[in-house]
Design a protein around this motif. Structure first.
Motif, PDB file in Angstrom:
ATOM      1  N   ALA A 205      10.711 -11.752   6.267  1.00  0.00           N
ATOM      2  CA  ALA A 205      10.238 -10.967   7.411  1.00  0.00           C
ATOM      3  C   ALA A 205       9.313  -9.852   6.936  1.00  0.00           C
ATOM      4  CB  ALA A 205      11.436 -10.388   8.174  1.00  0.00           C
ATOM      5  N   ALA A 206       9.686  -9.163   5.880  1.00  0.00           N
ATOM      6  CA  ALA A 206       8.826  -8.104   5.335  1.00  0.00           C
ATOM      7  C   ALA A 206       7.515  -8.677   4.820  1.00  0.00           C
ATOM      8  CB  ALA A 206       9.561  -7.362   4.221  1.00  0.00           C
ATOM      9  N   VAL A 207       7.559  -9.881   4.241  1.00  0.00           N
ATOM     10  CA  VAL A 207       6.334 -10.518   3.754  1.00  0.00           C
ATOM     11  C   VAL A 207       5.376 -10.795   4.914  1.00  0.00           C
ATOM     12  CG1 VAL A 207       5.395 -12.552   2.611  1.00  0.00           C
ATOM     13  CG2 VAL A 207       7.500 -11.503   1.746  1.00  0.00           C
ATOM     14  N   LEU A 208       5.892 -11.334   6.014  1.00  0.00           N
ATOM     15  CA  LEU A 208       5.047 -11.631   7.176  1.00  0.00           C
ATOM     16  C   LEU A 208       4.453 -10.363   7.780  1.00  0.00           C
ATOM     17  CD1 LEU A 208       7.202 -14.362   8.962  1.00  0.00           C
ATOM     18  CD2 LEU A 208       5.027 -14.703   7.795  1.00  0.00           C
ATOM     19  N   GLU A 209       5.178  -9.263   7.725  1.00  0.00           N
ATOM     20  CA  GLU A 209       4.683  -8.012   8.288  1.00  0.00           C
ATOM     21  C   GLU A 209       3.599  -7.381   7.432  1.00  0.00           C
ATOM     22  OE1 GLU A 209       8.178  -5.668   8.662  1.00  0.00           O
ATOM     23  OE2 GLU A 209       8.663  -6.392  10.676  1.00  0.00           O
ATOM     24  N   GLU A 210       3.636  -7.604   6.118  1.00  0.00           N
ATOM     25  CA  GLU A 210       2.752  -6.879   5.211  1.00  0.00           C
ATOM     26  C   GLU A 210       1.589  -7.715   4.676  1.00  0.00           C
ATOM     27  OE1 GLU A 210       2.912  -3.682   4.264  1.00  0.00           O
ATOM     28  OE2 GLU A 210       4.626  -3.233   5.526  1.00  0.00           O
ATOM     29  N   ILE A 211       1.740  -9.040   4.621  1.00  0.00           N
ATOM     30  CA  ILE A 211       0.740  -9.881   3.961  1.00  0.00           C
ATOM     31  C   ILE A 211       0.342 -11.029   4.892  1.00  0.00           C
ATOM     32  CG2 ILE A 211       0.321 -11.418   1.993  1.00  0.00           C
ATOM     33  CD1 ILE A 211       2.229  -9.687   0.385  1.00  0.00           C
ATOM     34  N   PRO A 212      -0.960 -11.272   5.070  1.00  0.00           N
ATOM     35  CA  PRO A 212      -1.387 -12.398   5.914  1.00  0.00           C
ATOM     36  C   PRO A 212      -0.892 -13.732   5.345  1.00  0.00           C
ATOM     37  CG  PRO A 212      -3.220 -10.899   5.465  1.00  0.00           C
ATOM     38  CD  PRO A 212      -2.099 -10.472   4.584  1.00  0.00           C
ATOM     39  N   VAL A 213      -0.450 -14.614   6.250  1.00  0.00           N
ATOM     40  CA  VAL A 213       0.096 -15.913   5.861  1.00  0.00           C
ATOM     41  C   VAL A 213      -0.607 -16.996   6.665  1.00  0.00           C
ATOM     42  CG1 VAL A 213       2.163 -17.362   5.782  1.00  0.00           C
ATOM     43  CG2 VAL A 213       2.332 -14.914   5.266  1.00  0.00           C
ATOM     44  N   GLY A 214      -1.003 -18.088   5.987  1.00  0.00           N
ATOM     45  CA  GLY A 214      -1.681 -19.180   6.666  1.00  0.00           C
ATOM     46  C   GLY A 214      -0.742 -20.076   7.447  1.00  0.00           C
ATOM     47  N   ALA A 215       0.304 -20.582   6.788  1.00  0.00           N
ATOM     48  CA  ALA A 215       1.228 -21.514   7.441  1.00  0.00           C
ATOM     49  C   ALA A 215       2.599 -21.370   6.822  1.00  0.00           C
ATOM     50  CB  ALA A 215       0.737 -22.953   7.323  1.00  0.00           C
ATOM     51  N   LEU A 216       3.624 -21.667   7.630  1.00  0.00           N
ATOM     52  CA  LEU A 216       5.013 -21.620   7.166  1.00  0.00           C
ATOM     53  C   LEU A 216       5.584 -23.020   7.275  1.00  0.00           C
ATOM     54  CD1 LEU A 216       7.603 -18.872   7.863  1.00  0.00           C
ATOM     55  CD2 LEU A 216       8.253 -21.246   8.205  1.00  0.00           C
ATOM     56  N   LEU A 217       5.990 -23.587   6.133  1.00  0.00           N
ATOM     57  CA  LEU A 217       6.562 -24.925   6.080  1.00  0.00           C
ATOM     58  C   LEU A 217       8.081 -24.814   6.060  1.00  0.00           C
ATOM     59  CD1 LEU A 217       3.602 -25.236   5.113  1.00  0.00           C
ATOM     60  CD2 LEU A 217       4.396 -26.959   3.488  1.00  0.00           C
ATOM     61  N   PHE A 218       8.775 -25.597   6.903  1.00  0.00           N
ATOM     62  CA  PHE A 218      10.225 -25.538   6.961  1.00  0.00           C
ATOM     63  C   PHE A 218      10.779 -26.938   7.210  1.00  0.00           C
ATOM     64  CE2 PHE A 218       8.901 -25.411  11.251  1.00  0.00           C
ATOM     65  CZ  PHE A 218       9.956 -25.744  12.082  1.00  0.00           C
ATOM     66  N   ASN A 219      12.099 -27.061   7.261  1.00  0.00           N
ATOM     67  CA  ASN A 219      12.739 -28.375   7.281  1.00  0.00           C
ATOM     68  C   ASN A 219      12.837 -29.006   8.659  1.00  0.00           C
ATOM     69  OD1 ASN A 219      14.708 -26.830   8.473  1.00  0.00           O
ATOM     70  ND2 ASN A 219      16.117 -26.904   6.723  1.00  0.00           N
ATOM     71  N   GLY A 220      12.215 -28.412   9.669  1.00  0.00           N
ATOM     72  CA  GLY A 220      12.212 -29.002  10.998  1.00  0.00           C
ATOM     73  C   GLY A 220      13.476 -28.760  11.779  1.00  0.00           C
ATOM     74  N   THR A 221      14.337 -27.833  11.299  1.00  0.00           N
ATOM     75  CA  THR A 221      15.563 -27.516  12.018  1.00  0.00           C
ATOM     76  C   THR A 221      15.611 -26.020  12.297  1.00  0.00           C
ATOM     77  OG1 THR A 221      16.962 -27.029  10.105  1.00  0.00           O
ATOM     78  CG2 THR A 221      16.705 -29.349  10.732  1.00  0.00           C
ATOM     79  N   LEU A 222      16.536 -25.630  13.157  1.00  0.00           N
ATOM     80  CA  LEU A 222      16.780 -24.226  13.456  1.00  0.00           C
ATOM     81  C   LEU A 222      18.253 -23.927  13.275  1.00  0.00           C
ATOM     82  CD1 LEU A 222      14.604 -23.525  16.633  1.00  0.00           C
ATOM     83  CD2 LEU A 222      14.163 -22.810  14.284  1.00  0.00           C
ATOM     84  N   LYS A 223      18.532 -22.715  12.776  1.00  0.00           N
ATOM     85  CA  LYS A 223      19.902 -22.252  12.597  1.00  0.00           C
ATOM     86  C   LYS A 223      20.118 -21.053  13.508  1.00  0.00           C
ATOM     87  CE  LYS A 223      23.075 -20.450   9.075  1.00  0.00           C
ATOM     88  NZ  LYS A 223      23.252 -20.123   7.641  1.00  0.00           N
ATOM     89  N   SER A 224      21.271 -21.007  14.162  1.00  0.00           N
ATOM     90  CA  SER A 224      21.544 -19.932  15.112  1.00  0.00           C
ATOM     91  C   SER A 224      22.031 -18.681  14.383  1.00  0.00           C
ATOM     92  CB  SER A 224      22.589 -20.370  16.143  1.00  0.00           C
ATOM     93  OG  SER A 224      23.772 -20.771  15.477  1.00  0.00           O
ATOM     94  N   SER A 225      21.140 -18.099  13.595  1.00  0.00           N
ATOM     95  CA  SER A 225      21.458 -16.853  12.896  1.00  0.00           C
ATOM     96  C   SER A 225      20.385 -15.827  13.229  1.00  0.00           C
ATOM     97  CB  SER A 225      21.519 -17.082  11.389  1.00  0.00           C
ATOM     98  OG  SER A 225      20.230 -17.346  10.873  1.00  0.00           O
ATOM     99  N   PRO A 226      20.749 -14.531  13.258  1.00  0.00           N
ATOM    100  CA  PRO A 226      19.741 -13.502  13.578  1.00  0.00           C
ATOM    101  C   PRO A 226      18.555 -13.512  12.630  1.00  0.00           C
ATOM    102  CG  PRO A 226      21.969 -12.588  13.665  1.00  0.00           C
ATOM    103  CD  PRO A 226      22.090 -13.962  13.091  1.00  0.00           C
ATOM    104  N   SER A 227      18.786 -13.738  11.336  1.00  0.00           N
ATOM    105  CA  SER A 227      17.681 -13.705  10.373  1.00  0.00           C
ATOM    106  C   SER A 227      16.709 -14.852  10.604  1.00  0.00           C
ATOM    107  CB  SER A 227      18.227 -13.758   8.947  1.00  0.00           C
ATOM    108  OG  SER A 227      19.031 -14.896   8.748  1.00  0.00           O
TER     109      SER A 227
END
Length: 889
Positions: free
Chosen positions: A661-683
């Motif tokens: 989260a801190a990385v996204l706030e401070e540094i421009p990011v092109g794309a975020l790759l993930f496993n195609g799932t979601l977890k019901s956690s605040p983070s």
């Protein structure tokens, strides 16, 4: 050179700085310097007796033997004092030989008694202070008297302990039982070195206490100096409480920083906004505060009938008290010493030369504490002040005609920006293009309206609260306007620039080229004015105008070239080398990949896992440690990562995504790759929401997907398999089962990132790879040169079957020191060793960097290790020690 105090301060500071960065005059060099000074002194003496001054054949007249003698002696004096101070800066406490290893590992309880030396600071369940210890008890190992400063942290266990701890004050006698450790050094390249920081404070031990059951306090009989400090602490505390009553909660911490130099209660997000716009100097008590205080105090004394001489003597006594009241930071000490020198010299009718006063103050502070030369506050305070004194008049003359106030304000803002810029990017690795307009708009308002009115409200509120509240209302309105402007400017991402830490030679060339450009431009303007006025000159005026103009242009071009090189030094390297840096983020994962063509990928971002129970809200800290903001983001900025092309989220457990989260706030990011799932956690929810807010593309990846990073770098996804049924995002609470396993090929070197995959998932993945056969897109990647071991080296990962398939030459384990999970597990280490892999661990070795050159050779270095010998796999075997680099074919 008419200012010997400035000359002396410069050479003394140069000697201290040289010693601080490893150039110590010892042995031959020390005696050689003394001999050179004696020869220069003899030359100066002969010159006075005989044929006039004996000068070195250089164009500048001050380069005489006398000045050279003084320079050598001053440089050697500063260097020698720093070396002597550092040699004497050792611990008096020595644990018995039988306990030394247990104490060093923080596994043996020790009892310490002494006096609280600083005002205890409370934040949630933590109380911190510095202890001036005088007695140590090693249990059965014996006792000893040791005059030793210790950094103490007390972890409160019950909420009722808050009231007891709040009564502690400076000067109290206290006895503690807890764990003593040597401070941790930096574990990442360019990371904060806590051990070095405490060493400069002459502290060699940290002490941790759990609960007040291990604490005994007793009243003491403080000496006069300690009574003065206690009195000062009480006044600061009372002033802080009064500010809290006069201003709203969201402004109170900010006003405490402005008026009494207390930053502990400043909102961390507010401070980040000020820092991003280069406005943190506003929050430092400095020369303006001293000037306002001295003017007000002198005015009141004169109104009371005191003479000018009496008022001056009173100021010499009251300015130190004001310095103490506002926290005695390097900037306020500098301002206080300079003001006292001005008052003292003015009372004797001497010339009031600000640069000489500044030089005298710097010399006094460096003689008192040579370590000050490494303090960023000291460096910025003196350099910016000297730059303002020397350059603002000339910059003002060079500006176009207009109102004098506007021209002076612009000159001050521009000069302070230029002078502070090299140190700002060196230490903080960021600069905002909006910093100059922000300073032009806000500094006059805060300096000449908010601060004086704030002091007035504080003083009036101390006498009668309603009057203070009336005066605080316009200040509060200006504060809200300031916050709104800063929030708006901070939201404009295009103005933020990330700079890698420059080298020392770059900083020197920056200052030299800027000063030369200003001087040549000013001299050109001077001769141009004389020419226009028709003044007859013995020298050809037009030719001088032309020469100075060419010189100013050349210096400006050099200065511009330095800026371009400093912003992106890697553009000119052309080495074709790619690197993978496994960062030490404690109990978590984070790896930074820089491809041969300069593309950047971050795999995971670590995360701080908390185990807070219901009803323990009182333990929450105002500024808790967060690995992304405190570790990952500073490291990325220090290495000049202007943007991340990709972030790969292996899975959504907090120890892998908490820092992103801190990385996204401070540094421009092109794309975020993930496993195609979601977890019901605040983070996890916060991360994806923040990515969408910043316009980051979200790309689910599965087995068979391939990403071409550049012409020599390719990332292949081996797992998770594509879900059955219709495509879409699915909910998955057990994220280890769907970890993204990625295989990176860079310059022919193969890196396997296993995330938190377990042995069952390892078997499933191997089965799919074998089924695919030799025609599989990943067949060419086996074996793997470097394996990022799965699940931090748990006992259920890195099975024998898995290791036999990949046959890694180097295994990297990311785990926290003394983590509660026991990672890495002994069985996993045994399997890796049996497979013939060299093992590197972030908990032991710190950051691990693996570089792959264009010929496919790898070079390994670790922050906290030294390479000793090779093993069957042909890779070096590290052991704890100094940093070393090894090249392996």
């Amino acid at each position: 050179m008419k200012r010997p105090a400035v000359w002396a301060a410069c050479w003394w500071a140069a000697g201290c700085a040289a010693a601080a960065w490893g150039v110590a005059l010892q042995g031959f060099w020390l005696w050689g310097s003394v001999g050179a000074a004696l020869i220069a002194g003899i030359g100066a003496q002969r010159g006075r007796r005989g044929r006039g001054p004996v000068a070195v054949p250089l164009p500048y007249p001050v380069c005489s033997w006398g000045w050279i003698t003084a320079a050598i002696l001053l440089f050697a004096g500063g260097n020698g004092l720093y070396v002597w101070t550092d040699a004497a800066n050792v611990s008096d406490a020595a644990p018995p030989a039988l306990l030394a290893e247990a104490v060093a590992n923080g596994e043996y309880p020790v009892k310490i008694s002494g006096m609280i030396g600083t005002l205890p600071e409370m934040d949630g369940d933590r109380v911190t202070f510095r202890l001036d210890s005088d007695h140590w008890s090693w249990g059965e190992g014996g006792e000893e008297d040791a005059d030793e400063w210790v950094a103490v942290t007390v972890r409160l266990q019950e909420q009722e302990e808050l009231e007891m701890a709040s009564r502690w004050k400076r000067g109290d006698r206290i006895r503690l039982e807890g764990i003593v450790r040597t401070p941790e050094p930096a574990s990442n390249y360019g990371g904060f070195d806590y051990r070095e920081y405490l060493h400069r404070l002459k502290i060699h031990w940290t002490f941790t206490v759990k609960g007040l059951g291990s604490v005994e306090t007793a009243s003491a009989n403080p000496d006069p100096w300690e009574r003065l400090l206690q009195w000062n602490d009480r006044i600061r505390l009372a002033a802080g409480n009064r500010i809290s009553r006069l201003f709203p909660a969201e402004e109170a911490g900010y006003m405490k920083g402005l008026l009494i130099g207390t930053r502990e209660e400043l909102d961390p997000e507010r401070f980040r906004e000020f820092s991003g716009l280069g406005l943190t100097h506003i929050l430092a008590i400095s020369g303006l505060h001293i000037t306002v205080f001295a003017w007000a105090a002198a005015g009141l004394l004169r109104l009371a009938g005191a003479t000018r001489e009496t008022a001056g003597r009173a100021l010499l006594l009251t300015i130190p008290l004001y310095v103490l009241f506002t926290g005695a930071s390097p900037s306020v000490i500098r301002a206080g010493l300079t003001a006292m020198a001005a008052v003292w010299s003015g009372g004797r009718g001497w010339n009031k030369d600000a640069l000489s006063f500044l030089g005298a103050a710097a010399l006094a502070m460096l003689i008192w504490n040579p370590y000050s030369v490494r303090d960023v506050g000291f460096q910025l305070s003196f350099l910016v002040t000297a730059g303002l004194i020397a350059a603002v008049p000339r910059v003002t003359e060079l500006l176009p005609a207009g109102p004098q106030l506007v021209r002076s304000s612009f000159a001050v803002a521009w000069t302070s920006q230029i002078v502070s810029f090299p140190l700002t990017v060196f230490y903080f690795n960021q600069f905002s293009l909006l910093s100059l307009p922000a300073n032009l708009i806000l500094v006059p308002v805060i300096s000449f309206a908010v601060t004086p009115l704030g002091y007035g409200a504080l003083l009036a509120g101390s006498l009668w609260t309603p009057v203070g509240q009336v005066l605080a209302k316009p200040v509060s309105w200006m504060n809200r306007s300031t916050f709104a402007i800063i929030g708006r400017l901070d939201g404009w991402e295009w103005g933020k620039l990330i700079w890698p830490s420059p080298q020392v030679w770059w900083i020197g060339m920056f200052y030299l080229s800027a000063a030369a450009a200003l001087y040549c431009a000013w001299r050109r303007m001077h001769w141009s004015k004389l020419e226009k006025r028709g003044i007859c000159l013995a020298i050809d005026g037009p030719r001088l105008v032309r020469r100075y103009g060419i010189a100013a242009g050349a210096c400006l071009m050099l200065w511009t070239g330095l800026l371009i090189y400093g912003y992106a030094p890697d553009w000119m390297s052309g080495s074709g080398e790619g690197t993978v840096a496994f960062l030490d983020v404690g109990q978590g994962d984070s790896a930074l990949i820089r491809s041969p063509d300069g593309r950047t990928i971050l795999i995971d971002g670590g995360g701080t896992v908390t185990f807070r129970k219901l009803g323990e809200e009182w333990k929450e800290r105002q500024d808790p440690f967060e690995v992304g903001r405190k570790t990952v983001v500073p490291l990325l900025k220090k290495r000049g990562v202007h943007q991340l092309d990709y972030i790969v989220v292996s899975h959504e457990d907090t120890d892998h995504i908490g820092g992103l989260a801190a990385v996204l706030e401070e540094i421009p990011v092109g794309a975020l790759l993930f496993n195609g799932t979601l977890k019901s956690s605040p983070s996890a929810s916060a991360l994806f929401r923040l990515a969408l807010e910043h316009g980051v593309r979200l790309l689910p990846v599965h087995e068979g997907d391939t990403l071409s990073i550049d012409r020599r770098t390719q990332l292949s996804i081996l797992s998770p398999p594509k879900p059955d049924g219709a495509p879409g995002i699915i909910w998955e609470e057990e994220q280890n089962d769907v970890t993204v396993v990625a295989l990176l090929r860079m310059n022919g070197v193969r890196f396997l990132f296993a995330g938190d995959i377990g042995s069952d998932e390892e078997s499933s993945l191997l089965e799919r790879l074998r089924t695919a056969g030799p025609s599989s897109a990943v067949a060419a990647f086996s074996p793997a040169d470097v394996l990022k071991v799965g699940h931090h080296g748990s006992k259920n990962s890195s099975s024998e079957e898995w290791l036999a398939y990949w046959r890694p030459a180097l295994a990297v384990i990311s785990a926290g020191r003394k983590n509660v999970y026991g990672h890495p597990h002994a069985s996993a280490l045994e399997r890796l060793t049996a497979a013939g892999a060299s093992i590197l661990r972030t908990d032991l070795h710190g950051e691990i960097q693996v570089a792959a050159d264009r010929d496919g050779r790898i070079r390994i270095r670790t922050k906290r290790t030294s390479v000793l010998a090779g093993n069957a796999a042909g890779l070096p075997v590290p052991s704890t020690g100094s940093t070393h680099t090894a090249t392996v074919p």
